[in-house]
Design an enzyme around this catalytic site. Structure first.
Site, PDB file in Angstrom:
ATOM      1  N   LYS A 190      43.261 -44.416 -29.278  1.00  0.00           N
ATOM      2  CA  LYS A 190      43.147 -45.737 -29.892  1.00  0.00           C
ATOM      3  C   LYS A 190      43.060 -46.725 -28.592  1.00  0.00           C
ATOM      4  CE  LYS A 190      45.712 -44.022 -33.617  1.00  0.00           C
ATOM      5  NZ  LYS A 190      45.038 -44.537 -34.972  1.00  0.00           N
TER       6      LYS A 190
ATOM      7  N   THR B 157      42.822 -47.750 -41.174  1.00  0.00           N
ATOM      8  CA  THR B 157      42.895 -48.795 -42.369  1.00  0.00           C
ATOM      9  C   THR B 157      43.482 -50.028 -42.157  1.00  0.00           C
ATOM     10  OG1 THR B 157      44.911 -47.326 -42.719  1.00  0.00           O
ATOM     11  CG2 THR B 157      43.091 -46.891 -44.340  1.00  0.00           C
TER      12      THR B 157
ATOM     13  N   LYS C  94      43.233 -53.941 -43.627  1.00  0.00           N
ATOM     14  CA  LYS C  94      44.240 -54.998 -44.026  1.00  0.00           C
ATOM     15  C   LYS C  94      44.095 -56.315 -43.192  1.00  0.00           C
ATOM     16  CE  LYS C  94      46.986 -50.762 -44.370  1.00  0.00           C
ATOM     17  NZ  LYS C  94      47.667 -49.788 -43.468  1.00  0.00           N
TER      18      LYS C  94
HETATM   19  C1  F58 Z   1      44.768 -40.950 -40.141  1.00  0.00           C
HETATM   20  N1  F58 Z   1      45.263 -39.671 -39.770  1.00  0.00           N
HETATM   21  C2  F58 Z   1      43.381 -41.179 -39.475  1.00  0.00           C
HETATM   22  N2  F58 Z   1      46.925 -38.334 -39.414  1.00  0.00           N
HETATM   23  O1  F58 Z   1      43.657 -41.060 -37.906  1.00  0.00           O
HETATM   24  C3  F58 Z   1      42.747 -42.418 -39.625  1.00  0.00           C
HETATM   25  O2  F58 Z   1      41.786 -42.737 -39.029  1.00  0.00           O
HETATM   26  C4  F58 Z   1      42.576 -42.646 -41.163  1.00  0.00           C
HETATM   27  O3  F58 Z   1      42.539 -43.891 -41.671  1.00  0.00           O
HETATM   28  C5  F58 Z   1      43.933 -42.200 -41.900  1.00  0.00           C
HETATM   29  O4  F58 Z   1      43.983 -40.956 -41.422  1.00  0.00           O
HETATM   30  C6  F58 Z   1      43.516 -42.113 -43.355  1.00  0.00           C
HETATM   31  O5  F58 Z   1      42.539 -41.550 -43.517  1.00  0.00           O
HETATM   32  C7  F58 Z   1      46.474 -39.565 -39.648  1.00  0.00           C
HETATM   33  O6  F58 Z   1      47.260 -40.629 -39.865  1.00  0.00           O
HETATM   34  C8  F58 Z   1      48.422 -37.925 -39.339  1.00  0.00           C
HETATM   35  O7  F58 Z   1      49.271 -38.700 -39.187  1.00  0.00           O
HETATM   36  C9  F58 Z   1      48.776 -36.493 -39.261  1.00  0.00           C
HETATM   37  C10 F58 Z   1      50.038 -36.088 -39.642  1.00  0.00           C
HETATM   38  C11 F58 Z   1      50.371 -34.810 -39.514  1.00  0.00           C
HETATM   39  C12 F58 Z   1      50.007 -34.321 -38.190  1.00  0.00           C
HETATM   40  C13 F58 Z   1      48.571 -34.525 -38.057  1.00  0.00           C
HETATM   41  C14 F58 Z   1      48.158 -35.771 -37.943  1.00  0.00           C
END
Ligand code: F58
Length: 835
Positions: free
Chosen positions: A568, A668, A672
């Site tokens: 990021k 996201t 926002k």
């Molecule tokens: C996020 N993933 C993406 N994963 O990074 C982001 O680009 C996207 O907008 C969002 O999902 C919604 O689609 C994400 O937040 C996790 O937090 C997981 C939690 C459990 C372990 C692996 C990652």
């Protein structure tokens, strides 16, 4: 055998509670005495918070009862959203607004001498998630209720949610998030809704006369999953859906063995051991967690949810063959992917459906959303572990895999490599189960979360699957709920829009387009600036409170708020802070600004924690240098969560979305911020591309390598230090780090971060720096023209309608779930007798 209106016992007809402020006042006072057990004269602010929550929950649950009855009567197809995470935030204000009784409740409290804001602040965030994935799940549930889709969320009621982040000696320290310690008025415990969930044990194969073998799973240990319901209200609609979270409880006979042996202590200790399953959320945002307890958490909530779904369908009298017409199950990433095997187990072992019929049903019911391409985030489980914890599921997976690979062999004879690449079992790394493969094979639709992400999925991670099943892969770009992220978070901007185009857009964000012409209206722009300014004052108050740093509301607010991760690139922004600092010290004019960072680092992710320390140490020097004053302030806002996001976002001018292209699936936060009139500075990554297309490339600052360029560049293996002269100041900036100019806790960390950039730089911070700095200059010069900036910001607001979660959910409903909204009832009337 479904319920019809006539079936409802007249004695069970509800007489809805009134929602005028006088009735609410009475309910609140009653709840204070009867539920909270306090004399109003002695009540603390938290007592009032609980009293008002109890008064509102009575009204929500009434509507839930009506909604459930209506769904049962109308035989609807239901959507089940399975997610390990829900990042909900505070519930009081969201519920009040969605119920349409926010003003009346504020009035009721005022009449009781209680200030709404004071008590609302005391509510703990429900932080049962890490980041974007968990927040998306919360937005989707809210939207399903708002649009009238019969949606059910399933997840885990973690006793401890996302850790609380403190900063001590510049560094992140984690504290447990004991969010339930004061009780939770929003949940309905269902001690009668319990399902047994088995782990370990062994499988016995029985030979049947019809040639199909059948299997029983024996012994091992059992845990009970107990339901807690959280009703989720739709916005100004009567629909109330349900989020059901499971808590682990020891089985009632857990203790018999030891009790009989007289070992009371051992018995009780075992009980708490089985209850650890739902104890804590794993705080990891981008790496898969290969721990046994995590696998148990995944199976625990999946098994309970599917048993519940089976029960409901059987109770409603539906035939199991008909399940695909009655239920759609969405897997939020692979964390619940074991559901494919569990669903098969329930059909085949428990309900004796023949294997091939069961497989056909399963595939038509399930769909899977992928949220990442990063290899380290892809879940795989050692076969040996899976065999031990879930022996029956392992056998089921073997058979699914065998039949799938047979099909592939038939279509592509002789291509052995292809079989190895597609197999659910990875034979190359000590034999592991690839959960993403299980999810793809067991689903009829697989979706990415932004256009670029989906096309990369097709080209890379799932290229072989895409070749065999192209129609299975679709894109559903993420969205955000405007109820929380605009109407609640930014009442000023909401009122401004309403004053110009009315309030239809609140129900249909597409209509926000009507606001477009006002971007060129001087009066609207002036109003917009006044609103931004007051949002900044609100944020400045909070920053002062949390960090002691005083920031001026007069300057540009430049924010990067998201989990801390190398990809990021918080470091890229930090280098720019150093550039600005050095330019100020050199006597150059710079645009005055506050740079605000917020976000948590995974506790075991040292580099992310180092980045937080670095930000805080740079901030300490910059903020205390009298030569700098208000021209530059750098803030690390601690413990970023939904409720603080709702204050930071409306105050932001510039939104940092600067991930290395190809790494952020969607983002996201980018949506926002733009919806709240912040301009984006970003790479062509994730949904940034679609945001650019929507707002117009003149209203966004795009820079840096594209995903394709990143790929090509990676192949060329340039040393990162080759970029030191690509920008006149870059060498000096990295030097400041290398020599420990900003070091406070010790130079080593700073020097180490400099060598990391100079020697490794896996996310191309140095390669993109010149382009980034130039884009910042473009942003600064537009900001210098207040009218032009406001116009661009308002165009961002007006053109963000595509990124409403309602559009996202409609796409899931139409292209994946094949469900229709229940003729949504008329908006909730304000008539006190007809709430
Ligand atoms: C996020 N993933 C993406 N994963 O990074 C982001 O680009 C996207 O907008 C969002 O999902 C919604 O689609 C994400 O937040 C996790 O937090 C997981 C939690 C459990 C372990 C692996 C990652």
């Amino acid at each position: 055998m479904t319920a019809s209106p006539d079936d409802i016992n007249p004695r069970h007809q509800l007489s809805p509670l009134a929602c005028d402020s006088a009735s609410l006042r009475q309910s609140i006072r009653d709840a204070l005495v009867r539920e909270v057990g306090k004399d109003p004269d002695l009540a603390t602010p938290r007592d009032w918070l609980h009293a008002v929550s109890f008064a509102i929950r009575e009204r929500i649950i009434e509507r839930r009862v009506v909604t459930r009855r209506q769904f049962a009567e109308e035989d609807v197809k239901r959507v089940y959203y399975l997610s390990m995470e829900y990042l909900i935030g505070r519930m009081l204000e969201a519920n009040l607004r969605n119920m349409g009784i926010f003003e009346a409740t504020q009035q009721a409290l005022q009449d009781l001498g209680v200030d709404f804001r004071t008590i609302a602040r005391l509510e703990e965030d429900a932080a049962l998630g890490n980041g974007g994935l968990g927040r998306l799940a919360a937005c989707i549930l809210e939207s399903m209720a708002t649009q009238g889709y019969p949606g059910y969320g399933y997840g885990i009621r973690y006793e401890f949610g996302m850790f609380q982040q403190h900063i001590e000696h510049f560094r992140q320290v984690e504290h447990p998030d004991n969010w339930l310690r004061f009780g939770n008025p929003w949940e309905f415990p269902r001690p009668e809704k319990v399902f047994p969930v088995r782990f370990y044990g062994y499988v016995i194969e029985h030979h049947e006369s019809n040639g199909e073998n059948c299997y029983t799973w024996e012994d091992g240990e059992q845990v009970l999953a107990m339901a807690y319901d959280y009703p989720t209200a739709g916005y100004e609609r009567r629909n109330v859906n349900n989020l059901r979270l499971w808590a682990a409880k020891a089985t009632r006979n857990f203790d018999l063995r030891y009790f009989n042996e007289g070992d009371y202590i051992r018995a009780v200790a075992d009980k708490s051991e089985s209850e650890t399953i739902s104890m804590v959320l794993y705080p990891n945002d981008a790496t898969a967690i290969g721990r046994e307890l995590r696998l148990k958490q995944e199976y625990f909530f999946v098994s309970a949810s599917l048993q519940d779904i089976f029960d409901r369908n059987l109770q409603l009298g539906y035939a199991l063959e008909d399940l695909p017409n009655k239920a759609a199950i969405q897997l939020n990433d692979t964390h619940p992917a074991i559901a494919v095997a569990e669903f098969m187990r329930l059909l085949v072992d428990e309900h004796h459906v023949p294997w091939h019929k069961a497989w056909d049903i399963t595939r038509r019911v399930f769909a899977y959303t992928n949220h990442t391409l990063m290899p380290e985030a892809l879940e795989t489980w050692p076969v040996a572990l899976m065999e031990r914890v879930l022996p029956r599921h392992m056998l089921i997976i073997y058979r699914i895999n065998h039949e799938f690979l047979e099909e592939v062999r038939h279509r592509f004879p002789g291509d052995h490599d292809l079989l190895g690449r597609l197999s659910i079992i990875d034979e190359g790394h000590g034999r592991r189960v690839r959960m993403a493969h299980l999810a793809v094979v067991g689903s009829h639709k697989v979706n990415g979360v932004a256009a670029l992400h989906t096309s990369l999925l097709k080209q890379t991670l799932f290229a072989d699957f895409y070749r065999i099943w192209p129609e299975r892969f679709i894109n559903v770009t993420n969205g955000v709920t405007p109820r929380l992220w605009m109407i609640q978070a930014n009442p000023g901007l909401t009122a401004l829009i309403e004053s110009r185009i009315g309030s239809d857009w609140k129900f249909d964000l597409d209509r926000l387009k009507q606001f477009t012409p006002y971007a060129s209206d001087e009066a609207t722009r002036a109003d917009f600036r006044a609103i931004k300014r007051s949002n900044k004052e609100r944020l400045a108050g909070l920053v002062k409170n949390r960090t002691g740093v005083v920031i001026s509301p007069e300057v540009m607010y430049d924010v990067q708020i998201k989990r801390i991760h190398e990809y990021k690139r918080q470091l890229l922004k930090l280098l720019h802070v150093i550039e600005l600092y050095q330019r100020i010290r050199d006597g150059e004019e710079v645009l005055p600004r506050v740079v605000l960072f917020a976000g948590k680092a995974a506790p075991g992710y040292q580099r992310a924690k180092d980045i937080i320390q670095l930000i805080n140490e740079v901030a300490d020097i910059v903020n205390n240098d009298p030569a700098v004053g208000d021209r530059l302030k750098c803030v690390f806002f601690p413990n970023y969560e939904v409720s603080s996001a709702a204050i930071i976002i409306p105050a932001a001018d510039l939104s940092q979305q600067i991930s290395t292209a190809g790494f952020e699936a969607s983002g996201t936060g980018n949506m926002k911020l733009a919806l709240n009139g912040a301009l984006t500075i970003g790479t062509l990554d994730g949904a940034n591309i679609e945001i650019r297309d929507a707002v117009g490339s003149e209203n966004i600052f795009i820079f840096g390598m594209t995903a394709a360029e990143v790929n090509e560049y990676r192949g060329q293996r340039h040393p990162p230090s080759a970029h030191l002269d690509s920008h006149p100041r870059l060498r000096g900036i990295v030097d400041a780090l290398r020599t420990g100019f900003f070091a406070n806790g010790g130079r080593a960390l700073h020097a180490q971060m400099a060598s990391y950039l100079l020697e490794e730089d896996p996310f191309f911070v140095l390669a993109d720096y010149a382009a980034y700095s130039e884009a910042c200059t473009r942003a600064d010069s537009l900001y210098g023209h207040a009218e032009a900036w406001s116009e661009a910001a308002l165009l961002n607001v007006a053109r963000m309608s595509y990124f409403s979660i309602d559009r996202t959910v409609r796409e899931y409903a139409e292209n994946i779930w094949e469900v229709t909204p229940e003729a949504v009832q008329a908006p909730c009337p304000k008539d006190p007798n007809e709430c």
